[in-house]
Write a protein that holds these residues in place. Sequence first.
Motif, PDB file in Angstrom:
ATOM      1  N   ASP A 912       0.835  -1.197   0.000  1.00 20.72           N
ATOM      2  CA  ASP A 912       0.000   0.000   0.000  1.00 20.72           C
ATOM      3  C   ASP A 912       0.870   1.247   0.000  1.00 20.72           C
ATOM      4  N   THR A 913       0.195   2.339  -0.753  1.00 21.98           N
ATOM      5  CA  THR A 913       0.916   3.620  -0.777  1.00 21.98           C
ATOM      6  C   THR A 913      -0.051   4.705  -0.361  1.00 21.98           C
ATOM      7  N   ALA A 914       0.437   5.930  -0.217  1.00 18.40           N
ATOM      8  CA  ALA A 914      -0.411   7.070   0.154  1.00 18.40           C
ATOM      9  C   ALA A 914      -1.412   7.390  -0.940  1.00 18.40           C
ATOM     10  N   ASP A 915      -1.018   7.221  -2.145  1.00 16.53           N
ATOM     11  CA  ASP A 915      -1.958   7.520  -3.237  1.00 16.53           C
ATOM     12  C   ASP A 915      -3.124   6.529  -3.239  1.00 16.53           C
ATOM     13  N   GLN A 916      -2.730   5.245  -2.929  1.00 16.78           N
ATOM     14  CA  GLN A 916      -3.786   4.244  -2.899  1.00 16.78           C
ATOM     15  C   GLN A 916      -4.773   4.543  -1.783  1.00 16.78           C
ATOM     16  N   VAL A 917      -4.256   5.048  -0.638  1.00 12.61           N
ATOM     17  CA  VAL A 917      -5.156   5.339   0.498  1.00 12.61           C
ATOM     18  C   VAL A 917      -6.024   6.538   0.135  1.00 12.61           C
ATOM     19  N   MET A 918      -5.445   7.625  -0.466  1.00 15.16           N
ATOM     20  CA  MET A 918      -6.267   8.795  -0.845  1.00 15.16           C
ATOM     21  C   MET A 918      -7.352   8.406  -1.841  1.00 15.16           C
ATOM     22  N   ALA A 919      -7.005   7.470  -2.757  1.00 13.40           N
ATOM     23  CA  ALA A 919      -8.015   7.033  -3.736  1.00 13.40           C
ATOM     24  C   ALA A 919      -9.158   6.326  -3.033  1.00 13.40           C
ATOM     25  N   SER A 920      -8.827   5.545  -1.980  1.00 15.16           N
ATOM     26  CA  SER A 920      -9.869   4.810  -1.235  1.00 15.16           C
ATOM     27  C   SER A 920     -10.758   5.811  -0.513  1.00 15.16           C
ATOM     28  N   PHE A 921     -10.148   6.924   0.181  1.00 17.83           N
ATOM     29  CA  PHE A 921     -10.966   7.934   0.885  1.00 17.83           C
ATOM     30  C   PHE A 921     -11.852   8.702  -0.093  1.00 17.83           C
ATOM     31  N   LYS A 922     -11.338   8.921  -1.347  1.00 24.31           N
ATOM     32  CA  LYS A 922     -12.128   9.661  -2.330  1.00 24.31           C
ATOM     33  C   LYS A 922     -13.376   8.873  -2.732  1.00 24.31           C
ATOM     34  N   VAL A 923     -13.236   7.476  -2.764  1.00 20.63           N
ATOM     35  CA  VAL A 923     -14.401   6.609  -3.078  1.00 20.63           C
ATOM     36  C   VAL A 923     -15.439   6.785  -1.990  1.00 20.63           C
ATOM     37  N   LEU A 924     -14.973   6.741  -0.664  1.00 15.61           N
ATOM     38  CA  LEU A 924     -15.906   6.858   0.454  1.00 15.61           C
ATOM     39  C   LEU A 924     -16.579   8.233   0.465  1.00 15.61           C
ATOM     40  N   ALA A 925     -15.887   9.320  -0.012  1.00 18.47           N
ATOM     41  CA  ALA A 925     -16.433  10.683   0.026  1.00 18.47           C
ATOM     42  C   ALA A 925     -17.334  11.002  -1.156  1.00 18.47           C
ATOM     43  N   GLY A 926     -17.519  10.016  -2.054  1.00 18.99           N
ATOM     44  CA  GLY A 926     -18.420  10.260  -3.199  1.00 18.99           C
ATOM     45  C   GLY A 926     -17.719  11.168  -4.208  1.00 18.99           C
ATOM     46  N   ASP A 927     -16.374  10.935  -4.358  1.00 21.68           N
ATOM     47  CA  ASP A 927     -15.541  11.640  -5.342  1.00 21.68           C
ATOM     48  C   ASP A 927     -15.394  13.141  -5.015  1.00 21.68           C
ATOM     49  N   LYS A 928     -15.576  13.520  -3.697  1.00 23.70           N
ATOM     50  CA  LYS A 928     -15.346  14.920  -3.319  1.00 23.70           C
ATOM     51  C   LYS A 928     -13.898  15.044  -2.831  1.00 23.70           C
ATOM     52  N   ASN A 929     -13.457  16.272  -2.818  1.00 19.90           N
ATOM     53  CA  ASN A 929     -12.093  16.532  -2.338  1.00 19.90           C
ATOM     54  C   ASN A 929     -12.040  16.560  -0.805  1.00 19.90           C
ATOM     55  N   TYR A 930     -13.135  16.399  -0.194  1.00 16.99           N
ATOM     56  CA  TYR A 930     -13.181  16.385   1.295  1.00 16.99           C
ATOM     57  C   TYR A 930     -14.163  15.303   1.693  1.00 16.99           C
ATOM     58  N   ILE A 931     -14.184  14.943   2.995  1.00 13.91           N
ATOM     59  CA  ILE A 931     -15.072  13.934   3.514  1.00 13.91           C
ATOM     60  C   ILE A 931     -15.690  14.468   4.786  1.00 13.91           C
ATOM     61  N   LEU A 932     -16.944  14.037   5.080  1.00 15.73           N
ATOM     62  CA  LEU A 932     -17.621  14.490   6.279  1.00 15.73           C
ATOM     63  C   LEU A 932     -17.510  13.428   7.361  1.00 15.73           C
ATOM     64  N   ALA A 933     -17.685  13.884   8.614  1.00 12.38           N
ATOM     65  CA  ALA A 933     -17.568  12.961   9.759  1.00 12.38           C
ATOM     66  C   ALA A 933     -18.631  11.873   9.691  1.00 12.38           C
ATOM     67  N   ASP A 934     -19.796  12.218   9.283  1.00  8.67           N
ATOM     68  CA  ASP A 934     -20.876  11.209   9.216  1.00  8.67           C
ATOM     69  C   ASP A 934     -20.530  10.123   8.198  1.00  8.67           C
ATOM     70  N   GLU A 935     -19.901  10.500   7.127  1.00  6.58           N
ATOM     71  CA  GLU A 935     -19.548   9.540   6.113  1.00  6.58           C
ATOM     72  C   GLU A 935     -18.508   8.564   6.665  1.00  6.58           C
ATOM     73  N   LEU A 936     -17.559   9.095   7.477  1.00 12.23           N
ATOM     74  CA  LEU A 936     -16.552   8.196   8.064  1.00 12.23           C
ATOM     75  C   LEU A 936     -17.183   7.243   9.065  1.00 12.23           C
ATOM     76  N   ARG A 937     -18.130   7.747   9.874  1.00  6.05           N
ATOM     77  CA  ARG A 937     -18.769   6.876  10.848  1.00  6.05           C
ATOM     78  C   ARG A 937     -19.640   5.826  10.143  1.00  6.05           C
ATOM     79  N   ARG A 938     -20.140   6.148   9.023  1.00  4.89           N
ATOM     80  CA  ARG A 938     -21.027   5.213   8.317  1.00  4.89           C
ATOM     81  C   ARG A 938     -20.232   4.106   7.637  1.00  4.89           C
ATOM     82  N   GLU A 939     -19.001   4.431   7.164  1.00  2.00           N
ATOM     83  CA  GLU A 939     -18.258   3.475   6.351  1.00  2.00           C
ATOM     84  C   GLU A 939     -17.210   2.694   7.176  1.00  2.00           C
ATOM     85  N   LEU A 940     -16.657   3.277   8.290  1.00  5.62           N
ATOM     86  CA  LEU A 940     -15.561   2.626   9.034  1.00  5.62           C
ATOM     87  C   LEU A 940     -16.039   2.196  10.425  1.00  5.62           C
ATOM     88  N   PRO A 941     -15.221   1.282  11.030  1.00  2.88           N
ATOM     89  CA  PRO A 941     -15.563   0.909  12.428  1.00  2.88           C
ATOM     90  C   PRO A 941     -15.476   2.164  13.325  1.00  2.88           C
TER      91      PRO A 941
END
Length: 980
Positions: A912-941
Amino acid sequence: ALPPRHSGLRLLEKKAGQTEKDKESRVWGRANGAGNTRRRRSVYCSAGENKRERERETDTVESYRMDHHHHHQQHHHHNYDGGENDYMHQEDDWDRDLLLDPAWEKQQRKTFTAWCNSHLRKAGTQIENIEEDFRDGLKLMLLLEVISGERLAKPERGKMRVHKISNVNKALDFIASKGVKLVSIGAEEIVDGNAKMTLGMIWTIILRFAIQDISVEETSAKEGLLLWCQRKTAPYKNVNIQNFHISWKDGLGFCALIHRHRPELIDYGKLRKDDPMTNLNTAFDVAEKYLDIPKMLDAEDIVGTARPDEKAIMTYVSSFYHAFSGAQKAIMTYVSCYYHAFSGKQKAETAANRICKVLAVNQENEQLMEDYEKLATDLLEWIRRTIPWLENRVPDNTMQAMQQKLEDFRDYRRLHKPPKVQEKCQLEINFNTLQTKLRLSNRPAFMPSEGKMVSDVSNAWGRLEGAEKGYEEWLLNEIRRLERLDHLAEKFRQKATIHEAWTDGKEEMLQQKDYETASLSDIKALLKKHEAFESDLAAHQDRVEQIAAIAQELNELEYYDSPSVNARCQSICDEWDSLGVLTQKRSEALQKTEKLLETIDQLYLEFAKRAAPFNNWMEGAMEDLQDTFIVHTIEEIQGLSTAHEQFKATLPEADKERQAILGIHNEIAKIVQTYHVNMAGSNPYTTINPQEINAKWEKVRQLVPQRDQALIEEHARQQNNERLRRQFANQANVIGPWIQTKMEEIGRISIEMHGTLEDQLNHLRQYEKSIVNYKPKIDQLEGDHQLIQEALIFDNKHTNYTMEHIRVGWEQLLTTIARTINEIENQVLTRDAKGISQEQMNEFRASFNHFDRKRTGMMDAEDFRACLISMGYNMGEVEFARIMSIVDPNRMGVVTFQAFIDFMSRETADTDTADQVMASFKVLAGDKNYILADELRRELPPDQAEYCIARMTPYSGPDAVPGALDYMSFSTALYGESDL
């Protein structure tokens, strides 16, 4: 001297503008002063006698006039030179001119007459007028027979002039035969009644037959006159009469003679020695005006001549002599009468008693006798009372008293004596009158009572005038003496007062003992001051001598207060002598003290020169002996002991120096005690004193054994330290190499590729167990080190290992074994996680070991660059820097084998690399450049969601919404590419 012919005759002839009549009348007035006597006498003479008297007077006048005009032509003068007696030779050099004061002529006429009558009485006759009664020569011859006891040739009894001249010549021949030299005395002058010649002849007879008999010696007239001049001018300091020529040139001699006898005529104080013309003219004018002495000399001739004529001077000076001493002839005559009458006093007394008994006198004669007796008694009583007063030469002590005596004497001369002179004259008149009456009545001559004869009265009167003569001169001399005494006494008091004021306090000053407490500099100052005082003292010697001289002169002048003057003078002299003695004593004391203080000063200086280095030596010794030495070896303590022994060997010499220094001080003390010098101050050259030297020496002596003990104790301690060093070194020299060996063995195990990683791990764990079992030896070495530290041992020549080295080595050993075990375990984890085969691992080790050129188990940056290049990496500086930041995140500059494995396994495996991790967070954020707290609580433990929310920073892009989180920076931070 014989009374010569009157010089006034010739001098008067020379005066210009005077007629012969004037000259005759002038001479007549002088030569015939006895006219009154003749007139008084005529009362008792008969008519025939009065007639003869008048004829005789007329003949005398005419004869005198003829003699006055023609005496140079007369040749029948007696110029005898038949005598051999020296007493008459004085006339050879004598100018016989004489100028008599009328008063002295009157006294001589009266005196000579009485003298002649005292002898003629023996022949039953007398004279009344001396120049008249001797004109016929009869009574003159009778007088010579009476006084000589010899018979002269038979006289001529005729009345003619030739008979008279013959009789007078017989008398003059007889006088010449007795050794009397007669010059210019002619019989014609006597016959003509020349009073001056007659008086001169009688004076010659008196000198020859009366005064010569009772005189002791005679001097020549010239010597006598010179002596008289010298005595009269003696009080005048600027007059010195040595002859009769140049001594009189300045005129002061003539003025002094006049001033001596008539001080009111000349103001002598205004005369100057450098103005002879004024002096001479003053003397000549005063002598002519007041003393009736003609001007015989001319002032211009005397001043203009180198040596004035001696005879002219003597002639003029003799006029002064006769003018001032004419009365002496009368006195000498009275005294001679007294002398001759004294031997016949008893006979006269007997004759008088016999006459008084047998004669019966009438009432008138008795009354005259009683009047005579009473008058003679009163006169003699007055003379008897007056003479002691005049003879009293006891001076008074004050000027006022002596001036009162002078005033009393002047009152006597003005008021008391003149009446007595009249009484004496009346007595003689009464006596002559009584004798005439007795003779006319054919009665014997009257003989007064014993001691009351005319001659007795004359003798008493002569004694009175003799006493009177010296009294006034004595008074004036006494007044001058008292004036001189007052001046001297005041001068004495002034000088004595000045001297006493100067000497006041000098004895106390000289007796001061200030030098006993003075320093050397003070003594030198006192000596300078004393030398100045000695100079001042010497300068005052003259004043003391002057005071003594004044006191001596006061004594010689019989000052009345001489005792107090002498006492004061003696006090001054005694004090002066005392000052001299005290000055000498003080000088000696100052010089002695100076020498003593100079000696002490030299000793002080020597003491200071020797005490200073000795004191420094003792202070250095004390400092060295008390110095807390620090040694670490036996050799050092042995060196200190050797130096200390050498120091102790110098102590005897030091003690000798100490005693020598103290000897200097003792010498000073001995001088002080012997000569009682008061040493008020301390040694000016040093502050060191003997007590301090002794105290320090005693301290040195006390410190030496203490130093000995300290060195012994230190030597024992160093021996113990040496034992501890050897004990520690023995163990450290074993443990140190053992640790080093173990370190090398562990390094070989981690580097060498023997067996699998598990085999290496087991081998290392066995090493670890053996190392842990070696711990008791380390602890024992720590115990020995503790003893060394407690003994303050800081070095050990027996080993190169220190406890710190051992500790560090032991800790490195433990760390190395643990790290090596951990590295092997990590390699196992990496191998297992990355799926790396043993062969790859061996290859990685081989590459790492190859490029670990320093064999430290790590590659530096250059070694790592060479390794990457060998494996085919082509990179620039930026890329190499990125790789170094991965393998050396702590920027140590080295790459460990674990980091090398991580890098190699990452390059060769899917990770794994940093780019791979940013790509994964972008999927969870619905392709936005930022992510909301609710989205993180919904997708992660929940715990991982909260982990991300807590560490993500707020998103600040243009499309940000409230609560937006930046997952991009969070991803790069996870791989160390940014701060988390």
